[in-house]
Every structure is written in structure tokens, then in C-alpha cells.
Scaffold this active site. Structure first.
Site, short mmCIF file in Angstrom:
data_model
loop_
_atom_site.label_atom_id
_atom_site.label_comp_id
_atom_site.label_asym_id
_atom_site.label_seq_id
_atom_site.Cartn_x
_atom_site.Cartn_y
_atom_site.Cartn_z
N GLY A 155 0.84 -1.20 0.00
CA GLY A 155 0.00 0.00 0.00
C GLY A 155 0.86 1.24 0.00
N LEU A 156 0.24 2.37 -0.21
CA LEU A 156 0.96 3.64 -0.24
C LEU A 156 1.60 3.96 1.10
CD1 LEU A 156 -1.69 5.81 -2.13
CD2 LEU A 156 0.56 5.14 -3.04
N GLY A 209 1.98 5.78 4.35
CA GLY A 209 0.96 6.43 5.15
C GLY A 209 -0.37 5.71 5.19
N GLY A 255 -0.94 2.78 6.45
CA GLY A 255 -1.09 2.06 7.72
C GLY A 255 -0.47 0.68 7.74
N LYS A 256 0.32 0.35 6.72
CA LYS A 256 0.91 -0.99 6.63
C LYS A 256 1.69 -1.38 7.87
CE LYS A 256 3.40 -0.07 3.10
NZ LYS A 256 3.04 1.36 3.09
N SER A 257 2.68 -0.56 8.22
CA SER A 257 3.56 -0.90 9.34
C SER A 257 2.81 -0.89 10.66
CB SER A 257 4.74 0.09 9.41
OG SER A 257 5.57 -0.06 8.28
N SER A 269 5.98 -1.90 -2.09
CA SER A 269 5.94 -2.81 -3.24
C SER A 269 4.94 -2.34 -4.29
CB SER A 269 5.64 -4.25 -2.81
OG SER A 269 4.61 -4.35 -1.86
#
Length: 208
Positions: free
Chosen positions: A37-38, A40, A42-44, A111
Site C-alpha cells: 500500500g501507499l 501512510g 497504515g501498513k507498518s 511494493s
């Protein structure tokens, strides 16, 4: 780089202990959970909260965060398309080792290119790779801008920034889509954890 398949002098050494043995020792199956995902989106944050949820339920888990990897094994890579491809390849290969060790591994990496994500998927058995698309509009990601990167990209201080001067290709067939424009962190983790506990063959029992 990958070893040339035609090199007859490099031979795979087979271990007497198999992945299934390590999974049995850990008491659960192992998986690669790939967050894309972009910046910001919220991935991490979601991956870290999920890691805690799995850990407190006695799941052997490890988080591979894209930024953290760029401090070490991927520190020599830029943000060009070719280096992003290599970044994803290395991350996937590291993740494969963790899965072979019987561990649930979470990879939180932008990615941006579909082809690179598909190549990452190909190195795992189909049932061991779960793609999670952390969907969030560019406008909302810029509004959040937790690291101040969008502002720098807009000012020309950062080049080849995903979403600004480099495209992000949305996943075509992710196993899970988390729309963080709508879902809270708690809701996102609840959706993911219930799905993953079923996949690894465990019941979710622990309470805070």
C-alpha cells in the site's frame, strides 16, 4: 543475485530437518503475510499490531518492515524501478527463510508494482502467501503524512516517490483488502487475525 540454474558446481544441500518438522515444533503452520500500500496507508502500524496479537497467542512471528530493511540488507538500494524490484526480491527471499523456519512472517513494504509482487508470490507455495492490500486514498495518505515524506516529495526534495512521481499499481487479486479510510486499527487487526489464526491452525484465545 540469484544463482544461475545452469551452474553445475552449485548443488542444493538437503537438510534432515524439514519445514514441517519446525512447524510441528512451533505448534502452527508458517506463512508469508505481505502488506502492500501507499506510504501512510497504515501498513507498518497494522503489521506491528498484528504481530503483537499473534505473539500473545503463542505464534512464532517476525515483522520485516521495509524501512528497517533499508537500514541493513537493502541499504545499498535506491528507489528506482530496478532497485525497487531487487528490494522486493530480497525481502521475499528473506521471508521464505522465515517461513521455512516455521515462523509466520509479516512483510510491510510499499511494493508498488504488480509484477514484483507476483514474483514474490511465486517463490512460496500458494497456501503460504497472503497478500494484504492496505487501501487508502492518496489524499488521505498525504493528509496523514506521518513521516513528512509527501510534503518533501511535493517540494521536489524526494524523487521517485510512490504516488507522486512514481505510480502505485493496485493489487489485482489480494487475499484481503483493508480500507483504512473506513476501518480503524482495531477493526483491521480483528479482521486479519481471525483470518490468519484459521490459516495457521490455531484458536485465538488470549485476552489483554
Amino acid at each position: 543475485m540469484a544463482v544461475n540454474e545452469n551452474d553445475k558446481n552449485i548443488i542444493w544441500h538437503h537438510s534432515t530437518i524439514k519445514k514441517e518438522d519446525r512447524q510441528k515444533l512451533n505448534g502452527h503452520k508458517s506463512l508469508m503475510i505481505w502488506f502492500t500500500g501507499l506510504s501512510g496507508s497504515g501498513k507498518s502500524t497494522i503489521a506491528n499490531a498484528l504481530q503483537h496479537e499473534l505473539y500473545k497467542n503463542n505464534v512464532s512471528v517476525y515483522l520485516l518492515d521495509g524501512d528497517n530493511l533499508r537500514h541493513g540488507i537493502n541499504s545499498n538500494l535506491s528507489f528506482s524501478s530496478e532497485d525497487r524490484k531487487e528490494n522486493i526480491r530480497r525481502t521475499a527471499e528473506i521471508g521464505k527463510l522465515f517461513v521455512d523456519a516455521g515462523i509466520v512472517v509479516l512483510a510491510a513494504v510499499i511494493s508498488p508494482f504488480e509484477k514484483d509482487r507476483l514474483n514474490a508470490r511465486k517463490i512460496f507455495p500458494a497456501e503460504e502467501f497472503i497478500e494484504v492490500y492496505v487501501k487508502c486514498s492518496l489524499e488521505e495518505c498525504e493528509k496523514r503524512d506521518p513521516k513528512g515524506l509527501y510534503k518533501k516529495a511535493r517540494n521536489g526534495e524526494i524523487k521517485q516517490f510512490t504516488g507522486i512521481d512514481q505510480p502505485y499499481e493496485e493489487p489485482e487479486n489480494p487475499e484481503i483488502v483493508l480500507d483504512t479510510n473506513q476501518l480503524s486499527l482495531v477493526q483491521s487487526v480483528e479482521l486479519l487475525s481471525s483470518y490468519i489464526f484459521e490459516k495457521v491452525g490455531l484458536k485465538q484465545n488470549a485476552k489483554e
